[in-house]
Motif scaffolding. Structure first.
Motif, mmCIF file in Angstrom:
data_model
loop_
_atom_site.group_PDB
_atom_site.id
_atom_site.type_symbol
_atom_site.label_atom_id
_atom_site.label_comp_id
_atom_site.label_asym_id
_atom_site.label_seq_id
_atom_site.Cartn_x
_atom_site.Cartn_y
_atom_site.Cartn_z
ATOM 1 N N TYR A 167 0.929 -1.304 0.234
ATOM 2 C CA TYR A 167 0.419 0.153 -0.103
ATOM 3 C C TYR A 167 0.757 1.164 0.192
ATOM 4 N N GLU A 170 1.844 6.505 2.130
ATOM 5 C CA GLU A 170 0.589 8.357 2.258
ATOM 6 C C GLU A 170 -0.355 7.235 3.250
ATOM 7 N N ASP A 171 -0.899 6.566 2.485
ATOM 8 C CA ASP A 171 -1.902 5.607 3.298
ATOM 9 C C ASP A 171 -1.707 5.005 4.443
ATOM 10 N N HIS A 172 -0.670 4.675 4.977
ATOM 11 C CA HIS A 172 -0.898 3.939 6.497
ATOM 12 C C HIS A 172 -1.325 4.196 7.473
ATOM 13 N N LEU A 175 -4.870 4.224 7.411
ATOM 14 C CA LEU A 175 -5.429 2.312 7.315
ATOM 15 C C LEU A 175 -5.206 1.863 8.643
ATOM 16 N N ASN A 224 -11.720 4.100 2.240
ATOM 17 C CA ASN A 224 -12.091 4.860 1.663
ATOM 18 C C ASN A 224 -12.379 4.386 0.754
ATOM 19 N N LYS A 227 -8.886 2.568 -2.934
ATOM 20 C CA LYS A 227 -7.381 2.101 -2.471
ATOM 21 C C LYS A 227 -6.538 2.056 -3.163
ATOM 22 N N ARG A 228 -5.455 2.825 -2.727
ATOM 23 C CA ARG A 228 -3.939 2.794 -3.663
ATOM 24 C C ARG A 228 -2.754 1.434 -3.225
ATOM 25 N N GLU A 238 -4.363 3.241 -8.015
ATOM 26 C CA GLU A 238 -5.773 3.019 -7.589
ATOM 27 C C GLU A 238 -7.009 2.273 -7.928
#
Length: 280
Positions: A167, A170-172, A175, A224, A227-228, A238
């Motif tokens: 992943y 920046e999303d960690h 999450l 979200n 998901k990336r 994405e």
């Protein structure tokens, strides 16, 4: 409880004859003479040898284990009532029904079988992958291979760096909050003796980050819409995630799609080619 060999054999034959290849995601072929599935096709679906399955239909062989019966029930796309009947015919007590069960409903399986060109998976409420499409395996790897609590993506998120590597960095943080919040809700819903509560207890011992987030008591953090993912060969994808819920079993079918014309759409098409070649 004793095995009913004639009843078991007749039931298996009847269910096999009622299923068509397209019902279970198999090609029909041009020279098919049988009215339903062939024994060798059922054996593949049930992860056993053709000889073993054939002996059951011929009222021969040893009493099948509970694990084997569960595999047959899933391979034949049985309903819960049919699964329980199969267990009794085999001389076993049916598994307890409920949210901890892993028997996938025939409806979810039929949908999944038709998603060959789409990343998709069926997961439990604890985030344990039960089944994936080939493109789902190409996207995240075979996540059905894990055992114990490591089967849960929420548990792996805090204990296995390889999971986070899939992943975007920046999303960690988000999450991590989402997984902690979701596990708190589930542990409260299922109670202190549940697997969710046990998972939370272990994570509090093993992960400082989880312990800190758990103490924040956050609730209601939802995924979200997009998901990336990071794939080592095609890069960042994405993907929108649509969820179809089976309320009886608390299983979810997750389907990942990319917006047509987007860069992720082209990368997903490339991944479908790479994934097919890898599986071959």
């Amino acid at each position: 409880m004793e095995i009913d060999r004639p009843g078991l054999a007749a039931f298996l034959r009847r269910r096999r004859e009622q299923l068509q290849p397209e019902d279970v995601g198999l090609p029909r072929g041009q020279r098919r003479r049988t009215s339903g599935l062939r024994r060798e096709e059922v054996a593949v679906l049930c992860h056993m040898s053709t000889d073993y399955y054939a002996r059951l239909e011929r009222e021969r062989g040893p009493q099948p284990s509970e694990q084997m019966i569960a595999s047959i029930a899933q391979g034949l796309h049985l309903s819960l009532d049919e699964r329980d009947h199969l267990f009794r015919l085999s001389g076993h007590t049916p598994p307890v029904r409920g949210t901890t069960g892993e028997h996938i409903s025939p409806g979810l399986l039929r949908i999944l079988d038709r998603l060959d060109d789409t990343p998709a998976e069926i997961v439990t409420e604890l985030g344990e992958t039960l089944r994936q499409t080939p493109l789902g395996v190409a996207l995240t790897g075979d996540t059905t291979r894990y055992t114990g609590l490591a089967r849960s993506i929420g548990y792996r998120w805090f204990t296995d760096p390889a999971t986070r590597a899939q992943y975007v960095a920046e999303d960690h943080a988000f999450l991590s909050r989402m997984f902690a919040s979701g596990l708190r809700e589930l542990a409260t819903l299922r109670g202190t003796g549940s697997r969710a509560a046990y998972c939370a207890e272990l994570l509090r011992e093993e992960s400082e980050e989880f312990r800190r987030l758990w103490d924040e008591h956050e609730i209601g953090i939802r995924p979200n819409e997009v998901k990336r993912f990071i794939h080592p060969e095609v890069g960042v994808l994405e993907l929108n995630c649509q969820r179809l819920l089976d309320p009886d079993q608390s299983h979810s079918l997750l389907v990942y799609t990319a917006a047509p014309g987007s860069e992720s759409y082209e990368r997903l098409r490339l991944l479908s080619v790479i994934g097919t070649q890898s599986l071959r």
